[in-house]
Design an enzyme around this catalytic site. Sequence first.
Site, PDB file in Angstrom:
ATOM      1  N   PHE A 185       0.856  -1.183   0.000  1.00 39.22           N
ATOM      2  CA  PHE A 185       0.000   0.000   0.000  1.00 39.22           C
ATOM      3  C   PHE A 185       0.901   1.244   0.000  1.00 39.22           C
ATOM      4  CE2 PHE A 185      -2.829   3.190   1.825  1.00 39.22           C
ATOM      5  CZ  PHE A 185      -3.963   2.996   1.065  1.00 39.22           C
ATOM      6  N   TYR A 237     -11.460   2.788   9.804  1.00 38.74           N
ATOM      7  CA  TYR A 237     -12.617   3.156   8.975  1.00 38.74           C
ATOM      8  C   TYR A 237     -12.953   2.141   7.904  1.00 38.74           C
ATOM      9  CZ  TYR A 237      -8.744   5.098   6.179  1.00 38.74           C
ATOM     10  OH  TYR A 237      -7.567   5.269   5.493  1.00 38.74           O
TER      11      TYR A 237
END
Length: 404
Positions: A123, A218
């Site tokens: 990532f 989240y």
Amino acid sequence: MTRDEARARDAADPLRGYRDRFALPEGVIYLDGNSLGPLPSDTAPALADMAGRQWGERLIRSWNEGWIDAPQRIGGKIAALIGAEPDEVIVADSTSVNLFKLLVAALRHDPARRTIVSETGNFPTDLHIAEGAVGCVAGARLNAVARGALSGAIDGDTAVVLLTHVHYKTAERFDMASWTAAAHAAGALTLWDLSHSVGAVPVDLNAAGADLAVGCGYKYLNGGPGAPAFLFVARRLQERLASPLSGWMGHAAPFDFTDAYQPASGMKRWLAGTPSMLGMAGLEAGVDLWRDVDQQAVAKKSAALFDQFAAIGARLNLECVSPADPERRGSHISFRHPQAYALCQALIARGVIGDFRDPDIVRFGLTPLYLGFEDVWRAGAILGDILASGAHHDPAFAQRNAVT
Ligand SMILES: *Cc1c(COP(=O)(O)O)cnc(C)c1O
């Protein structure tokens, strides 16, 4: 799977009751909970209580009525989901900032070891932050190599091996225990990024012997956009590592107001500044929803939803890039397609929300708490319809948004 079979699977699903604990809009099949988890029904009232009562009425008294302990309290709840002890996890900052704190700490922990080993295609923030971290420590460097070259890259100079447990594009999952053992055999620490794992696949940090971890609030934890993140430090390392962001909330006694920094013992030292209580309220509501969830049932349903979606993809001649073995993947499925972006936009226009990852990946999050087999059946029917009609060739769908 026919629509009737999908309905029967939903009726027999032990997790079916959780769908009503989310405020999902009508007419949407949400396949992006791996990027932004939806709104749990309990969250809006929790946010209203935070703003109206705790902030509005109780004012600064609230710091002593539950706010100051929130990072450790919520960290303890997340610990139960990742195989950690309650005093090994704290909520703070963002995943990116937590990566920075732990990477610099790991580099400073053993001055004889100067390298962060990670994976190319990790990532982006993980590699960007690692670049920033090595810039802050004399002689440190980042060695990012392809997955196949990782084991050869871990050596006597490796301070820390930074791996994302479940890959954000392909959903490939590292075997945490064996990679941790390989790092330990070379004398290195491991830092696991659990952003696509927590709430998605079973995680057992302590069983794997993991040293350090970070994760996102989240995504599968449904903590709300930009929710605070968390970090884990194994108990055996807690007094030996220190945060480079030596802020007052990580001080042993912040309200002594002393000039010199003295880190708190335990996880509190990883706090930097004052926690965002509005963000904490959303995160806690999201995490509380997980309290009585059977993680094995989640894993089993995730695997079944994947198989159902993979069969749809095979029927439509889509190239699946996610591993077939459920033990070796996370809870999303990704396909390669030459018009991946436009296809994703065409799906969104029909209420099927997945996402696109550059350059050619369409990604669908499979979140067992609020997604059913009939939802996947409908998503598959719409996907088939778009591909057959060529609706994704409409130039309107090629227009790139800032967030994909
Ligand atoms: C989502 C995600 C992050 C998010 O980092 P932020 O600091 O919240 O922007 C980090 N790492 C991975 C692997 C992720 O999937």
